[in-house]
Design a protein around this motif. Structure first.
Motif, PDB file in Angstrom:
ATOM      1  N   ALA A 198       0.951  -1.191   0.112  1.00  0.00           N
ATOM      2  CA  ALA A 198      -0.052   0.016  -0.066  1.00  0.00           C
ATOM      3  C   ALA A 198       0.905   1.213   0.013  1.00  0.00           C
ATOM      4  O   ALA A 198       1.968   1.307   0.677  1.00  0.00           O
ATOM      5  N   LEU A 199       0.716   2.226  -0.912  1.00  0.00           N
ATOM      6  CA  LEU A 199       1.287   3.368  -1.091  1.00  0.00           C
ATOM      7  C   LEU A 199       1.391   4.332   0.135  1.00  0.00           C
ATOM      8  O   LEU A 199       0.245   4.048   0.749  1.00  0.00           O
ATOM      9  N   THR A 225      17.051   7.585  -1.442  1.00  0.00           N
ATOM     10  CA  THR A 225      17.285   6.096  -1.891  1.00  0.00           C
ATOM     11  C   THR A 225      16.335   5.248  -0.817  1.00  0.00           C
ATOM     12  O   THR A 225      16.319   5.393   0.331  1.00  0.00           O
ATOM     13  N   GLY A 226      15.646   4.339  -1.191  1.00  0.00           N
ATOM     14  CA  GLY A 226      14.525   3.746  -0.475  1.00  0.00           C
ATOM     15  C   GLY A 226      13.147   4.232  -0.074  1.00  0.00           C
ATOM     16  O   GLY A 226      12.657   3.705   0.467  1.00  0.00           O
ATOM     17  N   LYS A 229      10.793   4.912  -4.703  1.00  0.00           N
ATOM     18  CA  LYS A 229      10.470   5.366  -6.404  1.00  0.00           C
ATOM     19  C   LYS A 229      10.058   4.307  -7.334  1.00  0.00           C
ATOM     20  O   LYS A 229       9.118   4.535  -8.023  1.00  0.00           O
ATOM     21  N   THR A 230      10.676   3.125  -7.203  1.00  0.00           N
ATOM     22  CA  THR A 230      10.157   1.881  -8.271  1.00  0.00           C
ATOM     23  C   THR A 230       8.829   1.455  -7.911  1.00  0.00           C
ATOM     24  O   THR A 230       8.231   1.327  -8.835  1.00  0.00           O
TER      25      THR A 230
HETATM   26  P1  ADP Z   1      13.839   3.294  -4.349  1.00  0.00           P
HETATM   27  O1  ADP Z   1      13.499   3.044  -5.866  1.00  0.00           O
HETATM   28  O2  ADP Z   1      13.302   4.941  -4.408  1.00  0.00           O
HETATM   29  O3  ADP Z   1      15.333   3.071  -3.975  1.00  0.00           O
HETATM   30  P2  ADP Z   1      12.200   1.075  -3.803  1.00  0.00           P
HETATM   31  O4  ADP Z   1      10.962   1.278  -4.590  1.00  0.00           O
HETATM   32  O5  ADP Z   1      13.125   0.166  -4.226  1.00  0.00           O
HETATM   33  O6  ADP Z   1      12.915   2.321  -3.510  1.00  0.00           O
HETATM   34  O7  ADP Z   1      11.505   0.602  -2.432  1.00  0.00           O
HETATM   35  C1  ADP Z   1      12.442   0.420  -1.411  1.00  0.00           C
HETATM   36  C2  ADP Z   1      12.076  -0.695  -0.453  1.00  0.00           C
HETATM   37  O8  ADP Z   1      10.742  -0.381   0.164  1.00  0.00           O
HETATM   38  C3  ADP Z   1      11.763  -2.115  -1.336  1.00  0.00           C
HETATM   39  O9  ADP Z   1      11.831  -3.202  -0.731  1.00  0.00           O
HETATM   40  C4  ADP Z   1      10.037  -1.704  -1.531  1.00  0.00           C
HETATM   41  O10 ADP Z   1       9.623  -3.106  -1.824  1.00  0.00           O
HETATM   42  C5  ADP Z   1       9.570  -1.031  -0.223  1.00  0.00           C
HETATM   43  N1  ADP Z   1       8.560  -0.361  -0.339  1.00  0.00           N
HETATM   44  C6  ADP Z   1       8.315   0.818  -1.243  1.00  0.00           C
HETATM   45  N2  ADP Z   1       7.087   1.451  -1.003  1.00  0.00           N
HETATM   46  C7  ADP Z   1       6.641   0.832   0.185  1.00  0.00           C
HETATM   47  C8  ADP Z   1       5.385   0.967   0.526  1.00  0.00           C
HETATM   48  N3  ADP Z   1       4.558   2.035   0.460  1.00  0.00           N
HETATM   49  N4  ADP Z   1       5.117   0.307   1.858  1.00  0.00           N
HETATM   50  C9  ADP Z   1       6.215  -0.737   2.191  1.00  0.00           C
HETATM   51  N5  ADP Z   1       7.155  -1.139   1.503  1.00  0.00           N
HETATM   52  C10 ADP Z   1       7.670  -0.344   0.427  1.00  0.00           C
END
Ligand code: ADP
Ligand code: ZN
Ligand code: ZN
Length: 727
Positions: A198-199, A225-226, A229-230
């Motif tokens: 869930a976002l 980072t983290g 974004k993905t």
């Molecule tokens: P970025 O691309 O910004 O470095 P990621 O999209 O890889 O970040 O997300 C980092 C971690 O957090 C991943 O393990 C992802 O599955 C988790 N994550 C991302 N959004 C959420 C969210 N809304 N709730 C819980 N976990 C999330």
């Protein structure tokens, strides 16, 4: 009725800024000739070119024209928006159109190879499969596969991602007449998407903004980072797929890991087509053509994937948009991020530039309101950002670059079950081999720079030209025996850490150990979750998630603090933030220690106390005051020759072409910052202008004349518009 003889204007991959005329051969001429490849005679060679115009009246000089040798396509490989955008790119970079069009094609199609088949296959249940589903043993593999297929036709690569051992089960079902294999004629529609988290509020705002965009809308997704974004990309892509359109995602060279692709495949429910340099030519051409034919709905690739045809485009994403690998640094010099923006505009679709450390150009565009600025300021998944400490190295004893404090800290984190990353942006054992008696340093004779020491001191290697040799046993200048590796590289750190922490694995990761893309994954996979140490260059700043990583030690960044290159601070800040971002990605709190002899340096202070944005804002102000990009537009002419006089004569001749009294300033000819490489003397002429248009007009007026200069034939020269690297 036989086709009439016509004159074809053909873009041929040669370094000349013009098209070439041939007569058609009516046999096998495709109905749509524009954009098709033809084999043509060129001097004593045969080349593959692209038909870019057809003139029905061949004209009087028909007798002087040669006929083409062969039509290679029955339908065009280039056309529409992509062809128009490539013309624009050729005009903007002032690169010959034949080279630009050829670069856009996958390697297989640059040759005289036919277009490969791109049929994709999928599986579905037969009538008796649906009827017999409930008779399959509950919980068994065939039953689980049959339940997946009960929803409809599933693509094979979706099955790969969903049910790793589906192939054995499908053979079983097919033998019993329960499942059948079918070509995927329609572009696959997204089936059920894999579950995502869930976002959080910031992610939701970002996703909604992107989904609401109509037509061309550039976004900067500026998230630490983290921060997830993905996840934002994935939901934006799902929305694009639901409206039946194609999505193109560019990732940096070192970011495209099997893990990244796996995450996309797992979540999107449609085939995800990869495009990167590690793939075989045939597989790359199939992905590219599948996009051209509208079959590929999601394409994930590195720099050159920006040339993917998108007849049904819906969204473009550039991950880690600040990454230098998006700029092609030799041959045809283009910037994939910048070209992607041009394409998004031509295609009238949204484009998302994502980064934790946006390029100053991009950030400046966002601050000026040209891009919508989406911020993700918190880590997702409840992980806290790492704590960063500056470690003063003055008067400290160093053990191959590591302080006592650093060694003790590493021991502590290992004892607590954590993993440690030791970062040094220098591969090899040591940056130089020095004679302690007379001061001689082993040089590369072709580059006039120190050779890097490898193999614990036994081998020498030039990182500029690749030259290799054994290390001398005695100093060639004084015959002394006091030769010593000077400074620290990743190999030396590895050696020290191995002997100091003998009971944990120490894994070194740099370009020396990971020439193959999956080698990095493999090494990290072997390390697993156990306590251990990673040593490496910035390759480690990206890729595989390391949930147990709790300490990052940055060794020796001081070289980067005092570079003459105006982009050095930006690069260093991005590198530090990206590496630091690896720590504490999960529950374990992270720490980052920066070893430096300049603890008060403003760059470090600003970064540590204010973060990347504080740094970036002050750096943007400095660029503005100094008149550097993005407040100036640059073009760099480089020349290389074995004699400096030839390179200089060429650039002097170019300078003589510059009109007096105008908006564009020029600097040089002068020696390049690296004045000699691989035996070639290097000089350059830098053009700068506060606005893009006058610089472009000037280049357009002088480039044809540069090609015609007699001096041009005695040198290797190149023009780099918007250069990133002034070397
Ligand atoms: P970025 O691309 O910004 O470095 P990621 O999209 O890889 O970040 O997300 C980092 C971690 O957090 C991943 O393990 C992802 O599955 C988790 N994550 C991302 N959004 C959420 C969210 N809304 N709730 C819980 N976990 C999330
Ligand atoms: Zn000596
Ligand atoms: Zn060299």
């Amino acid at each position: 009725m036989p086709l009439p003889i016509t004159r074809l204007r053909v873009a041929v991959p040669v370094p000349l800024p013009r098209l070439f005329d041939y007569l058609n051969t009516p046999e096998n001429q495709p109905a749509q000739a524009l954009g098709c490849r033809v084999r043509v005679p060129f001097g004593h060679r045969q080349l593959t070119g692209i038909v870019v115009a057809v003139d029905p009246a061949p004209g009087d000089n028909q007798g002087a024209l040669k006929p083409i040798l062969q039509w290679l396509d029955s339908s065009p490989v280039l056309g529409g928006e992509l062809l128009d955008s490539l013309y624009w790119l050729s005009r903007y970079t002032h690169a010959p159109v034949g080279e630009v069009l050829s670069t856009a094609l996958p390697a297989l199609l640059r040759q005289d190879q036919p277009q490969p088949d791109t049929t994709a296959w999928g599986w579905q249940l037969t009538g008796s499969g649906h009827a017999g589903l409930s008779h399959l043993r509950a919980g068994g593999r065939p039953r689980r596969l049959a339940e997946l297929l009960a929803g409809g036709l599933l693509a094979e690569d979706v099955l790969d991602a969903r049910l790793p051992e589906w192939r054995a089960s499908v053979r079983d079902l097919a033998r019993r007449g329960l499942a059948q294999r079918l070509p995927l004629t329609e572009p696959a529609l997204p089936l059920d998407s894999g579950p995502g988290p869930a976002l959080n509020e910031q992610q939701r705002v970002a996703v909604e903004a992107i989904q609401a965009a109509q037509g061309f809308s550039p976004f900067l997704l500026d998230g630490i980072t983290g921060s997830g974004k993905t996840e934002v990309y994935l939901q934006a892509i799902q929305h694009c797929l639901a409206s039946g359109r194609q999505a193109l995602i560019l990732v940096p060279e070192i970011g495209l890991t099997p893990q990244t692709l796996g995450r996309f495949r797992q979540r999107l429910g449609v085939p995800v087509h990869a495009l990167h340099s590690g793939m075989a030519d045939g597989a790359r051409a199939r992905s590219w053509l599948a996009a051209l034919r509208g079959q590929a709905r999601v394409i994930v690739g590195t720099r050159s994937a920006v040339f993917t045809p998108l007849p049904n485009a819906g969204l473009i994403i550039i991950d880690e948009e600040h990454d230098a690998s998006y700029k092609q640094q030799d041959g045809f010099r283009y910037h994939a991020r910048d070209f992607a923006l041009v394409r998004a505009k031509a295609l009238d679709v949204p484009i998302v530039l994502g980064s934790a450390t946006p390029a100053l150009e991009t950030l400046n565009n966002a601050l000026a309101g040209r891009y919508a600025h989406l911020r993700l300021s918190q880590r997702a998944a409840a992980a806290a950002p790492p704590r960063v400490r500056i470690m003063d190295m003055r008067k400290r004893r160093l053990h191959d670059g590591l302080s006592d404090q650093a060694l003790a800290g590493i021991a502590e984190h290992l004892a607590a079950g954590g993993q440690v990353l030791v970062f040094k942006n220098r591969r090899g054992y040591a940056p130089a081999l020095l004679c302690h008696d007379c001061g001689w340093t082993a040089p590369c004779l072709r580059c006039d720079t120190p050779l890097t020491v490898h193999g614990a001191g036994r081998r020498l290697q030039c990182h500029h030209c690749g030259a290799r040799q054994a290390a001398p046993l005695a100093c060639p200048q004084c015959a002394g025996l006091a030769l010593q590796p000077q400074g620290v590289g990743t190999e030396r750190l590895e050696e020290r850490l191995q002997s100091h922490f003998a009971d944990v694995p120490v894994v070194r990761i740099d370009r020396g150990t990971t020439s193959r893309r999956d080698a990095l994954e493999q090494a990290l996979g072997e390390l697993g979750q156990q306590p251990g140490i990673l040593v490496g260059t910035q390759i480690l700043a990206k890729g595989h998630d390391l949930p147990n990583l709790s300490l990052v030690v940055v060794v020796g960044i001081d070289e980067g603090l005092f570079s003459a290159d105006f982009r050095a601070s930006e690069k260093l800040a991005q590198q530090l933030i990206q590496v630091a971002g690896r720590a504490g990605r999960a529950q374990r709190p992270g720490e980052v220690w920066l070893q430096t002899h300049h603890p008060q340096h403003p760059l470090l202070q600003t970064l540590v106390n204010g973060g990347y944005h504080a740094f970036a804002h002050s750096e943007i102000e400095q660029r503005q005051a100094a008149g550097f990009p993005p407040f100036a537009h640059l073009a760099l002419l480089r020349a290389e020759a074995q004699q400096a006089a030839l390179a200089n004569a060429f650039l002097e001749a170019v300078r003589a072409l510059l009109p007096a009294q105008q908006a564009v300033e020029h600097y040089g000819p002068m020696p390049a910052p690296m004045p000699r490489r691989a035996g070639y003397q290097r000089t350059q002429l830098l053009l700068s202008c506060s606005q893009r248009a006058p610089l472009q007009r000037l280049l357009a007026s002088i480039v044809p004349a540069i090609h015609a200069l007699p001096e041009a034939r005695r040198v290797r020269w190149s023009l780099d518009v918007d250069p990133i690297d002034l070397y």
